[in-house]
Design an enzyme around this catalytic site. Structure first.
Site, mmCIF file in Angstrom:
data_model
loop_
_atom_site.group_PDB
_atom_site.id
_atom_site.type_symbol
_atom_site.label_atom_id
_atom_site.label_comp_id
_atom_site.label_asym_id
_atom_site.label_seq_id
_atom_site.Cartn_x
_atom_site.Cartn_y
_atom_site.Cartn_z
ATOM 1 N N GLU A 294 -11.119 36.779 -29.707
ATOM 2 C CA GLU A 294 -11.860 36.366 -28.870
ATOM 3 C C GLU A 294 -12.010 36.826 -27.331
ATOM 4 O O GLU A 294 -12.752 37.480 -26.322
ATOM 5 C CB GLU A 294 -13.088 34.766 -29.256
ATOM 6 C CG GLU A 294 -14.530 34.797 -29.840
ATOM 7 C CD GLU A 294 -14.261 33.344 -29.881
ATOM 8 O OE1 GLU A 294 -14.811 33.424 -31.218
ATOM 9 O OE2 GLU A 294 -14.490 33.125 -29.002
ATOM 10 N N HIS A 323 4.995 39.280 -50.288
ATOM 11 C CA HIS A 323 4.751 39.609 -51.506
ATOM 12 C C HIS A 323 3.679 40.084 -51.667
ATOM 13 O O HIS A 323 3.041 39.945 -52.384
ATOM 14 C CB HIS A 323 5.111 38.229 -52.714
ATOM 15 C CG HIS A 323 6.843 38.237 -53.032
ATOM 16 N ND1 HIS A 323 7.413 38.707 -53.328
ATOM 17 C CD2 HIS A 323 7.082 36.745 -52.030
ATOM 18 C CE1 HIS A 323 8.625 37.836 -53.083
ATOM 19 N NE2 HIS A 323 8.962 37.629 -52.458
ATOM 20 N N LYS A 437 -25.575 35.555 -33.846
ATOM 21 C CA LYS A 437 -26.412 33.931 -33.462
ATOM 22 C C LYS A 437 -27.650 34.346 -32.658
ATOM 23 O O LYS A 437 -28.319 33.434 -33.174
ATOM 24 C CB LYS A 437 -25.676 33.380 -32.003
ATOM 25 C CG LYS A 437 -24.243 32.730 -32.257
ATOM 26 C CD LYS A 437 -24.129 31.806 -30.778
ATOM 27 C CE LYS A 437 -22.865 30.715 -31.054
ATOM 28 N NZ LYS A 437 -22.172 30.503 -29.864
HETATM 29 O O1 PA5 Z 1 -13.857 29.821 -28.506
HETATM 30 C C1 PA5 Z 1 -15.142 29.206 -28.341
HETATM 31 O O2 PA5 Z 1 -15.559 29.474 -27.375
HETATM 32 C C2 PA5 Z 1 -16.023 29.613 -30.079
HETATM 33 O O3 PA5 Z 1 -15.243 30.069 -30.955
HETATM 34 C C3 PA5 Z 1 -16.811 28.041 -29.722
HETATM 35 O O4 PA5 Z 1 -16.096 27.249 -29.843
HETATM 36 C C4 PA5 Z 1 -17.258 28.502 -31.202
HETATM 37 O O5 PA5 Z 1 -18.492 29.234 -30.839
HETATM 38 C C5 PA5 Z 1 -18.056 26.863 -30.734
HETATM 39 O O6 PA5 Z 1 -19.174 26.953 -29.747
HETATM 40 P P1 PA5 Z 1 -19.880 25.433 -29.199
HETATM 41 O O7 PA5 Z 1 -18.317 24.810 -29.226
HETATM 42 O O8 PA5 Z 1 -20.721 25.883 -28.323
HETATM 43 O O9 PA5 Z 1 -20.055 24.549 -30.631
#
Ligand code: PA5
Length: 468
Positions: A294, A323, A437
């Site tokens: 990410e 394996h 989203k």
């Molecule tokens: O790293 C990130 O920003 C995302 O993976 C969020 O943690 C994830 O989308 C969840 O978001 P939130 O904590 O706003 O619910």
């Protein structure tokens, strides 16, 4: 301090031949690496790098420790409602730092500590089964965690949990069974928490989900389940010191980042496989996958020009995946850097019984330990990768404990930040996550997403010949 050890030698041509990196190219990148480390040092705590300060935060940590002490013995189950960065760190902590079968043990064997569940999904079968068959609501503490306070997956888990608590225990009991961890002002969770008088914690502005494991997001569930969060933070602080040095040959985060960057740029090695040889670290690899993916998979550079960069993280587990995946790693394309994570000393030493001493295929195991076998498997795979001219590195933990796991988390976070600078991208946003989203909100009829819903409805039909 029992510091982690880092061995990057097998990424270079001296160890694996021409498929390895050229040391000269690392030297040529010197200025960029030093600039990246300096930038991270100079801007630490600013913008979305508030996570740099988490090892030193005391106020919320004290509140967490007091809360955990006050709740001891009151709950059999702690349930985290959250997803992604609000879930993966806690899962990694649980797998690494409590009994390997913590959730399966009876209460006395858990030392009276609660089981820890992290939902991390919205599968209806799993949720229904969990709420119907796994927990006793009167002995369960829920922690809803969302930085944005609006993530559909988390908020739907939250709505379900609240309804069930209310039905089973009554509305007045919600605040005894629910804690909120969210932004100090943004999103709908904060006003709900304030309105209902919930115990709550703040995720600081500069701490994104995937960098939040050392914030209340990871620390509260960890403390409730008996993990040593002070040692975890101390480990992170120790690693912070090490990763500040601009002498990049002594900075593991800088080398980790630079090697991955060069492997991608110069050798087309665009996968980063993290392969711990310890079941307790399995979910650290999963957490790393989110952190690296990410943060570094980005379409634009800082100056707005197209980027489409980043190495793709993959998780594997030694010896299990020898394996399963290692055939691909040794003979498939030369597109990977494998990151082994080894452990010098497991908590237990377990001897393989001496039986069938006359059967050669078994005799060599007689009286040896599983510890020796695990080590031999890891070193064996390392050697096999080297012989197959594959880049690999090894991070060694003296043992798996809160301190060393804190070190590992922090080193990987700093490495990610440095890699972001080398790629010249913003490692702290995630615009690519938004597309899915928004389309989900539109399909579910969320107010404000009507235009997107229309756009989806107007999409041309799929080519029927490919629909079987
Ligand atoms: O790293 C990130 O920003 C995302 O993976 C969020 O943690 C994830 O989308 C969840 O978001 P939130 O904590 O706003 O619910």
């Amino acid at each position: 301090m029992t510091a982690l050890k880092f061995d990057f030698a097998n990424c270079f041509s001296a160890a694996i031949g021409e498929k390895g990196l050229d040391e000269k190219n690392l030297a040529a990148l010197r200025e960029e690496i030093v600039a990246a480390v300096r930038h991270c040092n100079d801007t630490r705590g600013e913008g979305m790098t508030g996570w740099y300060e988490l090892p030193y935060e005391t106020e919320q940590v004290e509140k967490i420790l007091n809360s955990a002490a006050a709740k001891k013995g009151k709950f059999d189950d702690v349930v985290v409602l959250g997803i992604g960065g609000s879930a993966l760190g806690t899962i990694a902590l649980r797998t690494a730092l409590v009994h390997p079968f913590h959730n399966m043990l009876p209460n006395d064997k858990r030392g009276g500590l609660p089981r820890l569940h992290v939902l991390d999904n919205i599968d209806p079968d799993q949720l229904a089964a969990f709420f119907a068959d796994v927990i006793d609501f009167s002995r369960t503490l829920f922690i809803v965690i969302s930085k944005s306070g609006s993530t559909a997956e988390t908020m739907s888990q939250f709505l379900l949990a609240v309804e069930l608590i209310e039905n089973k225990l009554g509305k007045d009991k919600i605040k005894d069974h629910l804690i909120a961890i969210t932004d100090k002002a943004k999103g709908v969770l904060r006003p709900i928490a304030d309105d209902w008088g919930l115990e709550s914690y703040v995720i600081d502005d500069g701490v994104g989900g995937r960098f939040s494991v050392l914030s209340p997001v990871g620390l509260l569930p960890a403390a409730l389940c008996g993990m040593d969060i002070e040692a975890l933070l101390a480990g992170a602080a120790e690693m912070d010191e090490i990763c500040k040095t601009e002498d990049f040959m002594k900075n593991p985060a800088a080398l980790f980042a630079a090697i991955h960057f060069l492997a991608d740029r110069d050798k087309n090695a665009r996968l980063s496989v993290m392969m711990p040889y310890a079941s307790g670290l399995k979910d650290v690899a999963d957490w790393y996958c989110q952190l690296w993916a990410e943060s570094l998979g980005k379409a634009v550079h800082d100056d707005g020009t197209p980027a489409f960069v980043g190495s793709t993280p993959v998780k594997a587990l030694g010896a299990t995946d020898q394996h399963s995946q290692v055939q691909m790693y040794t003979e498939g394309p030369f597109d990977k850097v494998t990151v082994f994570v080894g452990v010098e000393k497991f908590e237990k030493t377990l001897t393989i019984p001496s039986r069938f001493g006359t059967v050669d295929a078994l005799a060599y195991l007689n009286g040896r330990t599983f510890n020796e076998l695990m080590d031999a498997e890891r070193v064996g795979t390392e050697l096999a990768l080297c012989e197959a001219h594959r880049m690999n590195m090894t991070i060694t933990l003296p043992e798996v404990n809160a301190n060393t796991v804190g070190q590992l988390f922090f080193m990987l976070e700093v490495a990610t930040a440095i890699a972001g600078k080398l790629y010249k991208i913003d490692a702290f946003n995630q615009p690519g996550v938004e597309g899915g989203k928004i389309a989900a909100y539109a399909q579910m009829g969320r107010k404000g997403y009507e235009a997107k819903a229309k756009e989806i409805a107007a999409r041309p039909a799929k080519n029927a010949k490919f629909l079987l």
